[in-house]
Design a protein around this motif. Structure first.
Motif, PDB file in Angstrom:
ATOM      1  N   LEU A  21       0.816  -1.208   0.000  1.00  0.00           N
ATOM      2  CA  LEU A  21       0.000   0.000   0.000  1.00  0.00           C
ATOM      3  C   LEU A  21       0.859   1.270   0.000  1.00  0.00           C
ATOM      4  CD1 LEU A  21      -2.712  -1.101   2.569  1.00  0.00           C
ATOM      5  CD2 LEU A  21      -2.996  -0.880   0.104  1.00  0.00           C
ATOM      6  N   VAL A  22       1.923   1.232   0.810  1.00  0.00           N
ATOM      7  CA  VAL A  22       2.811   2.383   0.892  1.00  0.00           C
ATOM      8  C   VAL A  22       3.518   2.596  -0.438  1.00  0.00           C
ATOM      9  CG1 VAL A  22       4.953   3.164   1.981  1.00  0.00           C
ATOM     10  CG2 VAL A  22       3.115   2.302   3.386  1.00  0.00           C
ATOM     11  N   CYS A  23       3.905   1.518  -1.092  1.00  0.00           N
ATOM     12  CA  CYS A  23       4.578   1.602  -2.385  1.00  0.00           C
ATOM     13  C   CYS A  23       3.622   2.147  -3.457  1.00  0.00           C
ATOM     14  CB  CYS A  23       5.104   0.221  -2.782  1.00  0.00           C
ATOM     15  SG  CYS A  23       6.063   0.226  -4.294  1.00  0.00           S
ATOM     16  N   ILE A  24       2.391   1.673  -3.468  1.00  0.00           N
ATOM     17  CA  ILE A  24       1.405   2.128  -4.451  1.00  0.00           C
ATOM     18  C   ILE A  24       1.062   3.595  -4.235  1.00  0.00           C
ATOM     19  CG2 ILE A  24      -0.991   1.865  -5.218  1.00  0.00           C
ATOM     20  CD1 ILE A  24      -0.642  -1.165  -4.618  1.00  0.00           C
ATOM     21  N   ALA A  25       0.906   3.987  -2.966  1.00  0.00           N
ATOM     22  CA  ALA A  25       0.528   5.367  -2.645  1.00  0.00           C
ATOM     23  C   ALA A  25       1.701   6.334  -2.786  1.00  0.00           C
ATOM     24  CB  ALA A  25      -0.010   5.437  -1.223  1.00  0.00           C
ATOM     25  N   LYS A  26       2.923   5.789  -2.930  1.00  0.00           N
ATOM     26  CA  LYS A  26       4.145   6.584  -3.055  1.00  0.00           C
ATOM     27  C   LYS A  26       4.352   7.506  -1.860  1.00  0.00           C
ATOM     28  CE  LYS A  26       4.122   6.426  -8.042  1.00  0.00           C
ATOM     29  NZ  LYS A  26       3.907   7.142  -9.294  1.00  0.00           N
ATOM     30  N   VAL A  27       4.158   6.918  -0.679  1.00  0.00           N
ATOM     31  CA  VAL A  27       4.453   7.607   0.574  1.00  0.00           C
ATOM     32  C   VAL A  27       5.386   6.721   1.380  1.00  0.00           C
ATOM     33  CG1 VAL A  27       2.320   8.946   0.712  1.00  0.00           C
ATOM     34  CG2 VAL A  27       2.370   6.672   1.673  1.00  0.00           C
ATOM     35  N   SER A  28       6.107   7.322   2.304  1.00  0.00           N
ATOM     36  CA  SER A  28       7.043   6.513   3.091  1.00  0.00           C
ATOM     37  C   SER A  28       6.321   5.795   4.219  1.00  0.00           C
ATOM     38  CB  SER A  28       8.146   7.408   3.662  1.00  0.00           C
ATOM     39  OG  SER A  28       7.589   8.321   4.582  1.00  0.00           O
ATOM     40  N   ARG A  29       6.880   4.662   4.606  1.00  0.00           N
ATOM     41  CA  ARG A  29       6.308   3.874   5.698  1.00  0.00           C
ATOM     42  C   ARG A  29       6.403   4.650   7.005  1.00  0.00           C
ATOM     43  NH1 ARG A  29       6.188  -2.084   5.915  1.00  0.00           N
ATOM     44  NH2 ARG A  29       5.838  -2.689   8.081  1.00  0.00           N
ATOM     45  N   SER A  30       7.550   5.285   7.218  1.00  0.00           N
ATOM     46  CA  SER A  30       7.724   6.065   8.453  1.00  0.00           C
ATOM     47  C   SER A  30       6.756   7.253   8.483  1.00  0.00           C
ATOM     48  CB  SER A  30       9.160   6.556   8.575  1.00  0.00           C
ATOM     49  OG  SER A  30       9.482   7.411   7.501  1.00  0.00           O
ATOM     50  N   GLY A  31       6.497   7.834   7.305  1.00  0.00           N
ATOM     51  CA  GLY A  31       5.538   8.934   7.227  1.00  0.00           C
ATOM     52  C   GLY A  31       4.145   8.491   7.616  1.00  0.00           C
ATOM     53  N   TYR A  32       3.772   7.273   7.175  1.00  0.00           N
ATOM     54  CA  TYR A  32       2.458   6.736   7.548  1.00  0.00           C
ATOM     55  C   TYR A  32       2.378   6.551   9.055  1.00  0.00           C
ATOM     56  CZ  TYR A  32      -1.106   3.312   8.645  1.00  0.00           C
ATOM     57  OH  TYR A  32      -2.154   2.669   9.235  1.00  0.00           O
ATOM     58  N   TYR A  33       3.423   5.951   9.674  1.00  0.00           N
ATOM     59  CA  TYR A  33       3.399   5.710  11.123  1.00  0.00           C
ATOM     60  C   TYR A  33       3.388   7.029  11.905  1.00  0.00           C
ATOM     61  CZ  TYR A  33       3.915   0.703  10.630  1.00  0.00           C
ATOM     62  OH  TYR A  33       3.694  -0.619  10.342  1.00  0.00           O
ATOM     63  N   LYS A  34       4.106   8.030  11.405  1.00  0.00           N
ATOM     64  CA  LYS A  34       4.109   9.335  12.059  1.00  0.00           C
ATOM     65  C   LYS A  34       2.706   9.948  11.987  1.00  0.00           C
ATOM     66  CE  LYS A  34       6.494  13.754  12.031  1.00  0.00           C
ATOM     67  NZ  LYS A  34       7.503  14.582  11.378  1.00  0.00           N
ATOM     68  N   TRP A  35       2.060   9.845  10.826  1.00  0.00           N
ATOM     69  CA  TRP A  35       0.706  10.357  10.659  1.00  0.00           C
ATOM     70  C   TRP A  35      -0.254   9.646  11.610  1.00  0.00           C
ATOM     71  CZ3 TRP A  35      -3.570   7.518   9.043  1.00  0.00           C
ATOM     72  CH2 TRP A  35      -4.728   8.253   8.794  1.00  0.00           C
ATOM     73  N   PHE A  36      -0.116   8.307  11.710  1.00  0.00           N
ATOM     74  CA  PHE A  36      -0.994   7.527  12.571  1.00  0.00           C
ATOM     75  C   PHE A  36      -0.774   7.864  14.046  1.00  0.00           C
ATOM     76  CE2 PHE A  36      -2.072   3.583  14.885  1.00  0.00           C
ATOM     77  CZ  PHE A  36      -3.419   3.511  14.529  1.00  0.00           C
ATOM     78  N   LYS A  37       0.484   8.069  14.429  1.00  0.00           N
ATOM     79  CA  LYS A  37       0.826   8.366  15.823  1.00  0.00           C
ATOM     80  C   LYS A  37       0.290   9.740  16.252  1.00  0.00           C
ATOM     81  CE  LYS A  37       4.854   9.304  18.610  1.00  0.00           C
ATOM     82  NZ  LYS A  37       6.280   9.535  18.545  1.00  0.00           N
TER      83      LYS A  37
END
Length: 138
Positions: A21-37
């Motif tokens: 999902l992160v690869c398809i959305a072209k966002v970083s994994r750490s960015g997703y976790y930071k957003w979620f946190k």
């Protein structure tokens, strides 16, 4: 823009692996976790901002001629510790502008009291300390 991608990744993470999902959305994994946190922090900030907007609107209704500097002072009197730039931004978002008052040349100055002319230019008397005359100019 990225928040929309992060929300889509979050909705689909139970169905598909996060790496895909992160690869398809072209966002970083750490960015997703930071957003979620920081989700809770964002919600609290949004609630505080809404409260501030309500207070700003209330002050604006009672004092429509306040601009952002006076609005900042009024909010500080109510107990909010807030920067003038934030007040400016919020007022701009809410489309609040100060109503420019008519400029008065002698605002706040009261007219002097004019007493009646009792002497009618008769300055001489028979007794001392009977008449006192003065000239006061505004």
């Amino acid at each position: 823009m990225k928040t929309a991608w992060f929300e889509a990744v979050h909705e689909l993470k139970n169905l598909y692996p996060l790496t895909w999902l992160v690869c398809i959305a072209k966002v970083s994994r750490s960015g997703y976790y930071k957003w979620f946190k920081n989700k809770r922090t964002r919600m609290e900030r949004k609630q505080n901002e809404q409260l501030l907007k309500e207070h700003i609107m209330a002050i604006h209704h009672s004092h429509p001629f306040y601009g952002y500097p006076r609005m900042t002072v009024a909010l500080k009197k109510e107990g909010f510790h807030i920067n003038h730039k934030r007040v400016y931004r919020l007022m701009k978002e809410m489309n609040i502008q100060s109503i420019i008052r008519k400029k008065r040349r002698y605002f706040g100055r009261q007219a002097s009291v004019v007493h009646p002319n009792r002497l009618n230019r008769k300055f001489k008397t028979n007794q001392y300390n009977q008449l006192y005359v003065t000239d006061i100019r505004p």
